[in-house]
Scaffold this active site. Structure first.
Site, PDB file in Angstrom:
ATOM      1  N   SER A   1      -5.947  -3.896  -0.714  1.00 58.63           N
ATOM      2  CA  SER A   1      -6.628  -2.642  -0.410  1.00 58.63           C
ATOM      3  C   SER A   1      -8.117  -2.974  -0.291  1.00 58.63           C
ATOM      4  O   SER A   1      -8.453  -3.989   0.334  1.00 58.63           O
ATOM      5  CB  SER A   1      -6.320  -1.625  -1.504  1.00 58.63           C
ATOM      6  OG  SER A   1      -6.799  -0.367  -1.163  1.00 58.63           O
TER       7      SER A   1
ATOM      8  N   HIS B   1      -4.094  -1.490   3.119  1.00 65.44           N
ATOM      9  CA  HIS B   1      -4.467  -0.084   3.250  1.00 65.44           C
ATOM     10  C   HIS B   1      -5.559  -0.027   4.307  1.00 65.44           C
ATOM     11  O   HIS B   1      -6.529  -0.763   4.245  1.00 65.44           O
ATOM     12  CB  HIS B   1      -5.007   0.461   1.925  1.00 65.44           C
ATOM     13  CG  HIS B   1      -3.958   0.537   0.865  1.00 65.44           C
ATOM     14  ND1 HIS B   1      -4.266   0.644  -0.470  1.00 65.44           N
ATOM     15  CD2 HIS B   1      -2.608   0.511   0.933  1.00 65.44           C
ATOM     16  CE1 HIS B   1      -3.146   0.717  -1.174  1.00 65.44           C
ATOM     17  NE2 HIS B   1      -2.123   0.619  -0.339  1.00 65.44           N
TER      18      HIS B   1
ATOM     19  N   ASP C   1      -1.269   0.822  -6.270  1.00 61.89           N
ATOM     20  CA  ASP C   1      -0.213   0.360  -5.376  1.00 61.89           C
ATOM     21  C   ASP C   1       0.020  -1.139  -5.578  1.00 61.89           C
ATOM     22  O   ASP C   1      -0.921  -1.891  -5.812  1.00 61.89           O
ATOM     23  CB  ASP C   1      -0.637   0.648  -3.925  1.00 61.89           C
ATOM     24  CG  ASP C   1       0.546   0.707  -2.974  1.00 61.89           C
ATOM     25  OD1 ASP C   1       1.698   0.722  -3.442  1.00 61.89           O
ATOM     26  OD2 ASP C   1       0.300   0.731  -1.759  1.00 61.89           O
TER      27      ASP C   1
END
Lengths: 194, 269
Positions: A18, A45, A138
């Site tokens: 991310s 992401h 996540d």
């Protein structure tokens, strides 16, 4: 260090990141051997605009073929696949990709957990999962699934991550096999090559 | 995690008891949806989960609705809609009558987006939008044309990026955190249940929209559905798919020509 543990073969390396994850990839990709004996899947992401600049950016750093996944693409050895913006990326038992536009998971689509869990289901102990920098939870459940199916789990060393929260979260909750900085990560992936 | 054999048992129950055939759905995605529902509804065992699906018709309804994906948005992929607006719809304006099929319309956000495009192209009055889905609850939402107010900022941005020049909020009235779209848009919509797996062609269309539906099907089923669309398209009709979907590996491909970069194909033979 890493070489000793790699007696078994590796079919797929799935890398999730991310915030700050892209920077790591841009350092790792140019240092990889150009001919890989496995497949790399990258889930980042990203903003949900359907442009192909991320694919082009990654491709500019390596001679390994990079492809943003289209529905039902077949996983080919020696390729890098990128999860497209705004879809979850899953893997079928016949080694093809499926895309899924269902609810966000961990506020994310693509979600790292979704791809990690799906890859663990198909690839079992021939899977290596790497979780990079990020400010989200996540990836932790996904690494746990990989571990449970016998795969190897790696978290980026939090001190080296632009956003340490995500790899730290995994380290706190999953008995990850390795905690690596970027140079060690590069050696590790290269050592997987047959 | 659920075992493959258990997924097979559930799918077999659904088919034998209710006629729903999910055997050609993309397995990884379907399995994830089933596990998600199992967790959400907190069944202590597979046997209890299965028993509920088999014995409770209301729960069966919930099961089918939850394992199929109904996530959608207005003007998703604005550049696709810009292409419809500037390249595709102008080729239809001379027709006396325009039929559009939204196959797998879910809660209808794309149908309203299309109605807005047709209205702004001055052809809504001679168009009919057939919106179908296998999920009756989703269709009911689509029919009402009521959507969450919170999504409107994003939809408005999408609309403008697609080439819209009006104030997007002029298309709806807001109340209690929801918006209701202008009923004039809905006057040209026909909603009906239709299962792409088992139902046949029912009309001839100038444009078929089926975006992010084929991703849930395996290749053999994708091919069957594409043949159904081929039967349902008039000469020089258009087929529009999602940005990551293609007809390239299907049997209908030779009769179609892709229009520019977007996932829009025209029937040329």
């Amino acid at each position: 260090m890493a070489e000793n543990s790699l007696k078994r073969s590796c079919d797929v390396v799935v890398i999730g990141g991310s915030t700050g994850g892209l920077d790591v990839l841009l350092k790792v990709l140019p240092a990889l051997k150009p001919t890989l004996s496995f497949t790399i899947i990258v889930v980042l992401h990203r903003k949900n605009s359907a442009d192909s600049t991320l694919e082009a950016l990654l491709a500019s750093r390596t001679s390994i073929p990079v492809r943003e996944v289209e529905d039902k693409d077949v996983l080919a050895v020696g390729h890098i696949y990128l999860a497209p913006a705004d879809y979850h990326l899953l893997i079928e038992a016949d080694k093809t990709f499926s895309l899924d536009y269902s609810e966000k998971v961990n506020y994310s689509r693509p979600s790292l957990d979704v791809t990690f869990e799906s890859a663990a289901d198909v690839y079992g102990d021939t899977l290596v999962g790497i979780l990079l920098s990020g400010a989200n939870t996540d990836g932790t459940k996904g690494l746990a699934a990989i571990k449970k199916e016998g795969g190897i789990t790696i978290a980026q060393k939090p001190e080296t991550a632009q956003a340490p929260f995500m790899p730290q979260q995994a380290i706190d909750n999953v008995a990850v096999d390795f905690i690596l900085d970027i140079p060690d990560m590069i050696s590790f992936i290269n050592a997987l090559n047959n | 995690m659920i075992a493959e054999a258990e997924v097979d048992i559930l799918l077999n129950d659904l088919y034998e008891l209710y006629g729903y055939d999910f055997s050609n759905y993309s397995r990884a995605s379907l399995k994830r949806r089933i596990v998600r529902l199992w967790m959400l509804d907190k069944f202590p065992s597979f046997a209890e989960f299965r028993y509920r699906v088999k014995s409770d018709a209301d729960y069966l309804k919930r099961f089918v609705e939850e394992i199929t994906v109904t996530v959608t948005e207005m003007f998703r992929d604005p550049l696709f809609y810009r292409c419809l607006r500037t390249e595709i719809l102008p080729t239809l304006t001379a027709k006396p009558f325009i039929r559009v099929w939204h196959a797998g319309c879910a809660t209808g956000e794309e149908v309203y987006s299309m109605a807005i495009l047709l209205k702004e192209s001055q052809i809504l009055h001679k168009s009919l939008l057939y919106a179908t889905d296998l999920n009756p609850t989703a269709l009911e939402k689509a029919r009402r044309g009521i959507f969450p107010l919170g999504s409107m900022k994003q939809y408005s941005e999408n609309y403008i990026e697609s080439g819209g020049i009006l104030d997007f909020s002029s298309y709806y009235t807001a109340q209690y955190g929801q918006v209701k779209f202008d009923e004039k848009l809905a006057e040209k919509m026909i909603f009906s249940t239709h299962n792409l797996v088992s139902d046949r062609s029912f009309n001839e269309f100038d444009l078929i929209m089926c975006r992010n539906v084929l991703i849930y099907f395996d290749k053999p089923l994708q091919d069957r559905v594409l043949s159904l669309f081929d039967e349902s398209l008039g000469q020089l009709g258009y087929l529009a798919l999602g940005t990551k979907e293609t007809i390239n590996f299907s049997t209908i491909k030779p009769n179609y020509k892709q229009q520019g970069k977007e996932k829009i194909w025209r029937k040329i033979a």
